[in-house]
Design a protein around this motif. Structure first.
Motif, PDB file in Angstrom:
ATOM      1  N   THR A  32      38.502  51.662  48.118  1.00 39.19           N
ATOM      2  CA  THR A  32      38.845  52.599  47.051  1.00 39.19           C
ATOM      3  C   THR A  32      37.637  53.499  46.753  1.00 39.19           C
ATOM      4  O   THR A  32      36.499  53.023  46.667  1.00 39.19           O
TER       5      THR A  32
ATOM      6  N   HIS B  79      43.322  53.169  42.329  1.00 36.26           N
ATOM      7  CA  HIS B  79      43.814  52.162  43.263  1.00 36.26           C
ATOM      8  C   HIS B  79      44.680  51.199  42.457  1.00 36.26           C
ATOM      9  O   HIS B  79      44.915  51.423  41.275  1.00 36.26           O
TER      10      HIS B  79
ATOM     11  N   GLY C 272      41.782  49.141  47.636  1.00 35.63           N
ATOM     12  CA  GLY C 272      41.951  50.016  48.811  1.00 35.63           C
ATOM     13  C   GLY C 272      42.417  49.212  50.018  1.00 35.63           C
ATOM     14  O   GLY C 272      42.846  48.064  49.915  1.00 35.63           O
TER      15      GLY C 272
END
Ligand code: SF4
Length: 353
Positions: free
Chosen positions: A244, A302, A333
């Motif tokens: 992320t 995220h 992520g």
């Protein structure tokens, strides 16, 4: 990702793994493995190696031994950020100059298929905000079947591209006609179908571990390998796509270099690192083309299901303060994607950090 996956593509298919194994035995086919950044730090868990161990060159070695040519998806992530960063600068300039038809701001990243599908289903009026750049997986497939065909000295229909991804949603992304240059090319020339896709198969990290085990390749014992072409070269910006904030950090680095002619003094964009659900950063860039200072405000989201809606409601209302928003479906992520090895405790390893 298993909960949020808007494709419903949450089950790996035995057939994809079997198809890849069959192609690896076919002397008339060159199998190309497109290796995503997040796979190399997680696959070791499937071989009882420590969590988070970086295994790039060992994994290259194992895939080489299995019969793959190596196409590192980090190379394609570098291509993506050049495209997405250039598109952002174009949109920014067009908006500052109030040109008719200027692209929508904030620009949204487009490399997470879970996020793209969510936007299509839930906020279709915001689709013009999505970057038009394809994801690294799809760019890699296109390059492998075009320029790659020259590098491999093979006809594109003899090249079988296998994306190795931390992600179950990537399977459906590979099947979408609009992301397949070959399909579009054949359609434009009057054919209903094309003899090959840009990405022929997608294996998750778990499936790649299973493939190596079926071939009796024990990853910890494999000799390291450096790759066999330009496609195994990449920058640190491509590497951080797996986390992320990585896409945004890469985009800001690129935008800064293009707009000012200079690298950022400090490459790390600290405010977009870490595991806060929504992160934001502001920076002033002296834009040499506009000949003025530009104040940029970016956001990174995220764990999409929990965090994205308030930002999208702001965009709907015309009150968003941001110029660019990165969105990743999975918490943390892609490194915590639905195709990664499953922790024995049943909890996300990112949640344990
Ligand atoms: Fe796939 Fe990454 Fe998106 Fe998760 S964050 S759905 S792993 S592309």
């Amino acid at each position: 990702c298993l909960i949020n996956c808007p494709f419903g593509a949450i089950h790996e298919t035995q057939s994809a793994l079997d198809t890849v194994l069959t192609k690896l035995k076919d002397p008339d086919t060159q199998v190309v493995g497109i290796l995503a950044p997040a796979v190399r730090v997680a696959i070791g868990e499937a071989f009882n190696l420590p969590k988070g161990q970086l295994l790039t060159n060992k994994l290259y070695g194992a895939m080489h031994q299995a019969g793959f040519r190596i196409f590192d998806c980090n190379f394609a992530a570098d291509l993506t950020i050049m495209e997405e960063g250039s598109e952002f600068i174009h949109r920014l300039h067009a908006n500052v100059r109030q040109e008719p038809g200027a692209g929508k701001l904030p620009q949204f990243t487009s490399c997470c298929p879970g996020w793209v599908r969510f936007l299509e289903n839930e906020y279709p009026s915001l689709l013009p905000h999505l970057s038009t750049a394809k994801s690294p997986q799809q760019m890699a497939g296109t390059v492998a079947k075009t320029y790659g065909a020259k590098v491999y000295e093979m006809a594109p229909e003899k090249i079988f591209t296998v994306a190795v991804m931390p992600c179950t949603s990537k399977k459906l992304e590979a099947s979408r006609p609009e992301f397949n240059s070959a399909w579009r090319f054949y359609q434009q020339h009057g054919s209903d179908s094309a003899p090959y896709a840009d990405v022929d198969a997608v294996l998750t990290t778990r499936e790649m571990a299973e493939l190596l085990k079926r071939l009796d390749i024990h990853l910890p014992d494999v000799a390291e390998y450096q790759g066999d072409s330009l496609f195994a070269q990449y920058t640190g910006a491509g590497t951080i796509f797996g986390n992320t904030g990585g896409v945004m950090e890469a985009a800001v680095r690129t935008a800064h270099k293009v707009l000012t002619g200079e690298e950022l003094a400090k490459l790390e964009l600290a405010p977009v690192r870490g595991l806060e659900g929504v992160k934001e950063a502001e920076l002033t860039i002296h834009d040499q083309q506009l000949k003025q200072d530009v104040q940029l405000k970016v956001a990174v989201v995220h764990d999409m299901g929990r965090n994205i809606r308030p930002l999208l409601e702001q965009v709907m209302a015309g009150t968003s303060p941001y110029h660019f928003i990165e969105v990743m479906n999975c918490a943390g992520g892609c490194v915590n994607g639905g195709g990664q090895p499953i922790n024995g405790s049943g909890t996300s390893w990112v949640a344990q950090l």
